[in-house]
Design a protein around this motif. Sequence first.
Motif, PDB file in Angstrom:
ATOM      1  N   LYS A 173     -15.368  35.649  12.721  1.00  0.00           N
ATOM      2  CA  LYS A 173     -15.883  35.463  11.359  1.00  0.00           C
ATOM      3  C   LYS A 173     -14.750  35.445  10.334  1.00  0.00           C
ATOM      4  N   TYR A 174     -13.777  36.346  10.487  1.00  0.00           N
ATOM      5  CA  TYR A 174     -12.668  36.398   9.530  1.00  0.00           C
ATOM      6  C   TYR A 174     -11.886  35.082   9.544  1.00  0.00           C
ATOM      7  N   VAL A 175     -11.567  34.599  10.755  1.00  0.00           N
ATOM      8  CA  VAL A 175     -10.812  33.357  10.896  1.00  0.00           C
ATOM      9  C   VAL A 175     -11.587  32.190  10.276  1.00  0.00           C
ATOM     10  N   LYS A 176     -12.889  32.132  10.533  1.00  0.00           N
ATOM     11  CA  LYS A 176     -13.715  31.055   9.988  1.00  0.00           C
ATOM     12  C   LYS A 176     -13.740  31.104   8.467  1.00  0.00           C
ATOM     13  N   ASP A 177     -13.808  32.314   7.907  1.00  0.00           N
ATOM     14  CA  ASP A 177     -13.811  32.458   6.446  1.00  0.00           C
ATOM     15  C   ASP A 177     -12.488  31.992   5.846  1.00  0.00           C
ATOM     16  N   VAL A 178     -11.376  32.366   6.509  1.00  0.00           N
ATOM     17  CA  VAL A 178     -10.058  31.956   6.011  1.00  0.00           C
ATOM     18  C   VAL A 178      -9.915  30.435   6.076  1.00  0.00           C
ATOM     19  N   LEU A 179     -10.324  29.845   7.203  1.00  0.00           N
ATOM     20  CA  LEU A 179     -10.251  28.387   7.352  1.00  0.00           C
ATOM     21  C   LEU A 179     -11.090  27.693   6.285  1.00  0.00           C
ATOM     22  N   ASN A 180     -12.249  28.223   6.001  1.00  0.00           N
ATOM     23  CA  ASN A 180     -13.121  27.635   4.979  1.00  0.00           C
ATOM     24  C   ASN A 180     -12.473  27.725   3.599  1.00  0.00           C
ATOM     25  N   ASN A 181     -11.897  28.885   3.301  1.00  0.00           N
ATOM     26  CA  ASN A 181     -11.229  29.065   2.004  1.00  0.00           C
ATOM     27  C   ASN A 181     -10.027  28.139   1.854  1.00  0.00           C
ATOM     28  N   MET A 182      -9.222  28.017   2.932  1.00  0.00           N
ATOM     29  CA  MET A 182      -8.050  27.148   2.885  1.00  0.00           C
ATOM     30  C   MET A 182      -8.471  25.693   2.741  1.00  0.00           C
ATOM     31  N   ASN A 183      -9.538  25.326   3.413  1.00  0.00           N
ATOM     32  CA  ASN A 183     -10.035  23.962   3.330  1.00  0.00           C
ATOM     33  C   ASN A 183     -10.472  23.642   1.899  1.00  0.00           C
ATOM     34  N   ASN A 184     -11.169  24.574   1.260  1.00  0.00           N
ATOM     35  CA  ASN A 184     -11.615  24.364  -0.121  1.00  0.00           C
ATOM     36  C   ASN A 184     -10.433  24.251  -1.077  1.00  0.00           C
ATOM     37  N   LEU A 185      -9.402  25.076  -0.856  1.00  0.00           N
ATOM     38  CA  LEU A 185      -8.197  25.017  -1.693  1.00  0.00           C
ATOM     39  C   LEU A 185      -7.515  23.663  -1.549  1.00  0.00           C
ATOM     40  N   GLY A 188       0.841  -1.202   0.000  1.00  0.00           N
ATOM     41  CA  GLY A 188       0.000   0.000   0.000  1.00  0.00           C
ATOM     42  C   GLY A 188       0.867   1.240   0.000  1.00  0.00           C
ATOM     43  N   THR A 189       0.394   2.270  -0.668  1.00  0.00           N
ATOM     44  CA  THR A 189       1.159   3.522  -0.734  1.00  0.00           C
ATOM     45  C   THR A 189       0.323   4.708  -0.273  1.00  0.00           C
ATOM     46  N   SER A 190      -0.705   4.423   0.563  1.00  0.00           N
ATOM     47  CA  SER A 190      -1.522   5.541   1.047  1.00  0.00           C
ATOM     48  C   SER A 190      -0.669   6.467   1.889  1.00  0.00           C
ATOM     49  N   ARG A 191      -0.835   7.758   1.688  1.00  0.00           N
ATOM     50  CA  ARG A 191      -0.006   8.743   2.368  1.00  0.00           C
ATOM     51  C   ARG A 191      -0.384   8.871   3.840  1.00  0.00           C
ATOM     52  N   PRO A 192       0.575   9.232   4.659  1.00  0.00           N
ATOM     53  CA  PRO A 192       0.255   9.542   6.065  1.00  0.00           C
ATOM     54  C   PRO A 192      -0.674  10.749   6.122  1.00  0.00           C
ATOM     55  N   GLU A 193      -1.552  10.772   7.100  1.00  0.00           N
ATOM     56  CA  GLU A 193      -2.467  11.902   7.277  1.00  0.00           C
ATOM     57  C   GLU A 193      -1.962  12.796   8.400  1.00  0.00           C
ATOM     58  N   PHE A 194      -1.861  14.086   8.116  1.00  0.00           N
ATOM     59  CA  PHE A 194      -1.463  15.062   9.123  1.00  0.00           C
ATOM     60  C   PHE A 194      -2.645  15.984   9.403  1.00  0.00           C
ATOM     61  N   THR A 195      -2.785  16.380  10.643  1.00  0.00           N
ATOM     62  CA  THR A 195      -3.836  17.333  10.978  1.00  0.00           C
ATOM     63  C   THR A 195      -3.589  18.634  10.220  1.00  0.00           C
ATOM     64  N   ASP A 196      -4.651  19.181   9.667  1.00  0.00           N
ATOM     65  CA  ASP A 196      -4.505  20.343   8.791  1.00  0.00           C
ATOM     66  C   ASP A 196      -4.414  21.638   9.593  1.00  0.00           C
ATOM     67  N   ASN A 197      -3.229  22.256   9.632  1.00  0.00           N
ATOM     68  CA  ASN A 197      -3.025  23.525  10.320  1.00  0.00           C
ATOM     69  C   ASN A 197      -3.047  24.633   9.271  1.00  0.00           C
ATOM     70  N   SER A 198      -4.249  25.154   8.969  1.00  0.00           N
ATOM     71  CA  SER A 198      -4.433  26.018   7.803  1.00  0.00           C
ATOM     72  C   SER A 198      -4.162  27.487   8.055  1.00  0.00           C
ATOM     73  N   ILE A 199      -4.198  27.916   9.318  1.00  0.00           N
ATOM     74  CA  ILE A 199      -3.992  29.334   9.619  1.00  0.00           C
ATOM     75  C   ILE A 199      -3.084  29.462  10.839  1.00  0.00           C
ATOM     76  N   ILE A 200      -2.034  30.251  10.696  1.00  0.00           N
ATOM     77  CA  ILE A 200      -1.019  30.380  11.743  1.00  0.00           C
ATOM     78  C   ILE A 200      -0.815  31.858  12.060  1.00  0.00           C
ATOM     79  N   LEU A 201      -0.834  32.174  13.345  1.00  0.00           N
ATOM     80  CA  LEU A 201      -0.510  33.522  13.811  1.00  0.00           C
ATOM     81  C   LEU A 201       0.829  33.431  14.528  1.00  0.00           C
TER      82      LEU A 201
END
Length: 421
Positions: free
Chosen positions: A163-175, A137-150
Amino acid sequence: MYKFEKSVKYCRSLTKMISDVEIKFIERYQDKQSYKINKKKLRVVINYILANCFNLYLNGESKGIISLNNKLYDSYIENGKKTKSAVSFRYFSKVKDLLIDEGYIEIQCGEFVPNEYCESYIKLTQYIKDNFKNTTGTSRPEFTDNSIILRKNGKDKEFRSNKYVKDVLNNMNNLNILFGKNTVYYPIKDVNYALKFNRIYNDSFEYGGRFYEQHSQVQSLRSCERLKLLINENKVTEVDFCSLHMALLYDLAEENMLNGFDPYEIDPCQLGLVDNLQTKKQLRSLAKLAILIVINSGKNSKPAITLKRKLEEDKNKNSSEQRYSLIPKDIDLTSVIEEIKKRNPKVKKFFNSGIGLVLQRKDSDIANQVIQYFVNRGIVIIPIHDSFIVEKQYENELIEVMKNSYKEVMGNNLNCRVEVK
């Protein structure tokens, strides 16, 4: 090359290897410990190291950045929330030594420099590569998605959601979901990259916000190499904002850069250098770095010292990796900075003002507009800070979207120029 992720989930492709290392660990340490071995903690640590190494292998890399500082294993911050690390440093240290002794890995300890981050490196041996090759099997390891960093002073900080943070997280998730549904292939290494991006802010959400590839696979490639990528087996194009930060400064100053004006151009003869095309190219690159340092510097800072350190770092690289090989080590860097200031008198009020992070927020907002347009259309787009990679068929569309996004954020596109690389 990428940094090891601490929040890795259990990688089922490595079950046998994890069990083998666990057995070797128990054989070595069970009679030497003053405490009973906690098999659950042990497996987490073994999985942490092997899964990260496996990810390196799948991405055609043989070397990664790893922390040997025990304090960094206490906890980590994920999307603003502090989480206790499941990786025990006590077990990590012993498992690391075992893997070295068994010939799985090699460790290169970083050189400690006061007040600077010390990076150490882990290298995969041929032995572990052969084991990975035979892994079922060659399934990739899964890492927790850290999409926004301050980040502040080089350290990740906690923050509250809004609201801003939630919008950014949603956009990063879609990307990132879009990357998972498509292929980004790099023929030179014969690998399909599993790309993930995050946005990194500095001090507060008013500053920074640039898009960074979490494992720096594509963003670390040279421009000529990036053009060899294939998205969904199709050739790509890269379109760049020309001199973006200087264009933003001129717009903020309500000044016109004029067509054909290069804000980074310096006459080599003014600095006692040979006047040829290659020297001009390297000097321009150095001038660009100098401007970035100057606009990020405060009134009492000394940008020439920072520029000197950067030049020394470049000189310590292999000759093939040096960006400033034709620039003498003893060049008068104060003169370089003065020449670039003379070149841009219309925006001199911004020099040594610390405005750099404000500009990063501006350019990241422009990038966000461009990215969301293509994500909403289900088209893969790879941001490279001031430029973007898409399939060749979308080149004209990308150019138009970049110009419109610039105008939407800045209110005009007087100094907006783009070029196809």
